[in-house]
Design a protein around this motif. Structure first.
Motif, PDB file in Angstrom:
ATOM      1  N   GLY A  44     -43.202-174.571  65.947  1.00 15.66           N
ATOM      2  CA  GLY A  44     -43.249-173.296  65.240  1.00 15.66           C
ATOM      3  C   GLY A  44     -41.963-172.503  65.310  1.00 15.66           C
ATOM      4  N   SER A  45     -41.012-172.947  66.120  1.00 15.51           N
ATOM      5  CA  SER A  45     -39.706-172.291  66.216  1.00 15.51           C
ATOM      6  C   SER A  45     -38.631-173.182  65.609  1.00 15.51           C
ATOM      7  CB  SER A  45     -39.319-172.033  67.681  1.00 15.51           C
ATOM      8  OG  SER A  45     -40.177-171.105  68.274  1.00 15.51           O
ATOM      9  N   ASN A  76     -36.941-166.153  65.280  1.00 13.99           N
ATOM     10  CA  ASN A  76     -37.773-167.351  65.420  1.00 13.99           C
ATOM     11  C   ASN A  76     -36.940-168.606  65.679  1.00 13.99           C
ATOM     12  OD1 ASN A  76     -40.267-168.722  65.533  1.00 13.99           O
ATOM     13  ND2 ASN A  76     -40.026-169.396  63.434  1.00 13.99           N
ATOM     14  N   THR A  77     -35.883-168.455  66.459  1.00 15.08           N
ATOM     15  CA  THR A  77     -34.974-169.570  66.740  1.00 15.08           C
ATOM     16  C   THR A  77     -34.683-169.627  68.227  1.00 15.08           C
ATOM     17  OG1 THR A  77     -33.949-169.308  64.573  1.00 15.08           O
ATOM     18  CG2 THR A  77     -32.714-170.564  66.209  1.00 15.08           C
ATOM     19  N   LYS A  78     -34.701-170.841  68.752  1.00 13.38           N
ATOM     20  CA  LYS A  78     -34.315-171.066  70.150  1.00 13.38           C
ATOM     21  C   LYS A  78     -33.099-171.972  70.169  1.00 13.38           C
ATOM     22  CE  LYS A  78     -38.642-170.048  72.256  1.00 13.38           C
ATOM     23  NZ  LYS A  78     -38.825-168.846  71.544  1.00 13.38           N
ATOM     24  N   VAL A 102     -30.088-168.392  75.673  1.00 18.32           N
ATOM     25  CA  VAL A 102     -30.252-169.817  75.414  1.00 18.32           C
ATOM     26  C   VAL A 102     -31.107-170.421  76.521  1.00 18.32           C
ATOM     27  CG1 VAL A 102     -28.020-170.002  74.224  1.00 18.32           C
ATOM     28  CG2 VAL A 102     -28.155-170.538  76.657  1.00 18.32           C
ATOM     29  N   VAL A 103     -31.624-171.603  76.247  1.00 16.31           N
ATOM     30  CA  VAL A 103     -32.401-172.342  77.239  1.00 16.31           C
ATOM     31  C   VAL A 103     -31.570-173.560  77.642  1.00 16.31           C
ATOM     32  CG1 VAL A 103     -34.544-173.618  77.673  1.00 16.31           C
ATOM     33  CG2 VAL A 103     -34.558-171.630  76.132  1.00 16.31           C
ATOM     34  N   THR A 104     -31.223-173.658  78.923  1.00 16.81           N
ATOM     35  CA  THR A 104     -30.492-174.836  79.374  1.00 16.81           C
ATOM     36  C   THR A 104     -31.496-175.893  79.810  1.00 16.81           C
ATOM     37  OG1 THR A 104     -30.247-173.899  81.597  1.00 16.81           O
ATOM     38  CG2 THR A 104     -28.389-173.624  80.078  1.00 16.81           C
ATOM     39  N   SER A 131     -22.410-187.114  74.266  1.00 17.96           N
ATOM     40  CA  SER A 131     -21.303-186.724  73.399  1.00 17.96           C
ATOM     41  C   SER A 131     -21.557-185.286  72.948  1.00 17.96           C
ATOM     42  CB  SER A 131     -21.214-187.665  72.191  1.00 17.96           C
ATOM     43  OG  SER A 131     -22.384-187.577  71.404  1.00 17.96           O
ATOM     44  N   ARG A 132     -20.560-184.670  72.350  1.00 17.52           N
ATOM     45  CA  ARG A 132     -20.719-183.308  71.839  1.00 17.52           C
ATOM     46  C   ARG A 132     -21.343-183.392  70.445  1.00 17.52           C
ATOM     47  NH1 ARG A 132     -18.735-179.527  74.085  1.00 17.52           N
ATOM     48  NH2 ARG A 132     -16.892-180.617  74.861  1.00 17.52           N
ATOM     49  N   ALA A 133     -22.511-182.773  70.304  1.00 17.36           N
ATOM     50  CA  ALA A 133     -23.231-182.840  69.037  1.00 17.36           C
ATOM     51  C   ALA A 133     -24.096-181.599  68.879  1.00 17.36           C
ATOM     52  CB  ALA A 133     -24.107-184.095  69.002  1.00 17.36           C
ATOM     53  N   VAL A 134     -24.481-181.344  67.641  1.00 16.69           N
ATOM     54  CA  VAL A 134     -25.419-180.268  67.328  1.00 16.69           C
ATOM     55  C   VAL A 134     -26.487-180.856  66.408  1.00 16.69           C
ATOM     56  CG1 VAL A 134     -25.739-178.020  66.220  1.00 16.69           C
ATOM     57  CG2 VAL A 134     -23.667-178.465  67.543  1.00 16.69           C
ATOM     58  N   VAL A 135     -27.745-180.545  66.709  1.00 12.91           N
ATOM     59  CA  VAL A 135     -28.862-180.957  65.868  1.00 12.91           C
ATOM     60  C   VAL A 135     -29.700-179.702  65.610  1.00 12.91           C
ATOM     61  CG1 VAL A 135     -30.942-182.392  65.699  1.00 12.91           C
ATOM     62  CG2 VAL A 135     -28.903-183.285  66.865  1.00 12.91           C
ATOM     63  N   VAL A 136     -30.006-179.444  64.339  1.00  7.82           N
ATOM     64  CA  VAL A 136     -30.864-178.316  63.981  1.00  7.82           C
ATOM     65  C   VAL A 136     -32.197-178.877  63.499  1.00  7.82           C
ATOM     66  CG1 VAL A 136     -31.146-176.307  62.469  1.00  7.82           C
ATOM     67  CG2 VAL A 136     -28.877-176.859  63.395  1.00  7.82           C
ATOM     68  N   ILE A 137     -33.275-178.290  64.016  1.00  9.06           N
ATOM     69  CA  ILE A 137     -34.634-178.741  63.711  1.00  9.06           C
ATOM     70  C   ILE A 137     -35.434-177.545  63.190  1.00  9.06           C
ATOM     71  CG2 ILE A 137     -36.727-179.771  64.701  1.00  9.06           C
ATOM     72  CD1 ILE A 137     -34.898-180.942  66.933  1.00  9.06           C
ATOM     73  N   ASN A 138     -36.161-177.737  62.093  1.00 11.54           N
ATOM     74  CA  ASN A 138     -36.938-176.622  61.539  1.00 11.54           C
ATOM     75  C   ASN A 138     -38.290-176.480  62.245  1.00 11.54           C
ATOM     76  OD1 ASN A 138     -38.753-178.450  60.325  1.00 11.54           O
ATOM     77  ND2 ASN A 138     -37.904-178.185  58.285  1.00 11.54           N
ATOM     78  N   GLU A 139     -39.079-175.506  61.810  1.00 10.74           N
ATOM     79  CA  GLU A 139     -40.354-175.197  62.454  1.00 10.74           C
ATOM     80  C   GLU A 139     -41.350-176.347  62.409  1.00 10.74           C
ATOM     81  OE1 GLU A 139     -38.776-173.460  60.054  1.00 10.74           O
ATOM     82  OE2 GLU A 139     -39.286-171.346  60.130  1.00 10.74           O
TER      83      GLU A 139
END
Length: 165
Positions: A44-45, A76-78, A102-104, A131-139
């Motif tokens: 949901g986030s 609504n984002t973590k 942020v949540v570590t 590795s250094r990366a970013v992933v965005v996930i929707n609700e």
């Protein structure tokens, strides 16, 4: 397998990041209080997964600071900052830096997260770290954006990740 560099020297990862438009792979990681957290716990986030080798490097610390600043105003984002650092080191860093937005999360024990997300470094001096990366996930748990940073010492594209929300 992603081909990336560390200060210009080629290294490889064990796979590739999850595909945009697909369900995010499940994970179980360790919080700073040593409790487990799973992907389903964030249902949901919107999520930004800020993934990096270690908080003990300037670039990794900068990414946590930047996402911490941005996270304060995100609805609504973590933001999950994920590495193989021990949870104690993550908590100490956040306490010393005043980081609260942020949540570590740690993948220290077996590195399963790094393997399932295809970002464990396979060779070179940082082998077995992320590795250094970013992933965005929707609700709904769908991957909407990924960035495998091609040079580990470079910061991710914060603007593109935030725009993907």
């Amino acid at each position: 397998m992603a081909k990336i560099t560390l200060k210009g020297n080629p290294i490889k990862t064990v796979g590739s990041l999850p595909k945009v438009g697909k369900k995010a792979p499940k994970f179980s990681l360790i919080k700073s209080d040593l409790s487990k957290v799973k992907l389903k716990d964030f249902k949901g986030s919107k999520l930004i997964l800020n993934i990096f080798p270690s908080l003990d490097t300037g670039t990794c610390a900068a990414s946590v600071r930047n996402f911490n600043k941005e996270a304060a105003s995100l609805e609504n984002t973590k933001v999950l900052c994920i590495s193989r650092d021990l949870p104690f080191a993550q908590a100490r860093f956040c306490g010393a830096e005043g980081i609260e937005n942020v949540v570590t999360l740690s993948d220290f024990a077996k590195g399963k997260f790094g393997k399932s997300y295809g970002l464990t470094i396979k060779d070179g001096p940082l082998a077995n770290l992320h590795s250094r990366a970013v992933v965005v996930i929707n609700e709904e748990g769908i991957v909407t954006y990924t960035e495998q940073v091609p040079e580990i010492v470079d910061e991710p594209n914060y603007e593109a990740a935030l725009k993907a929300l």
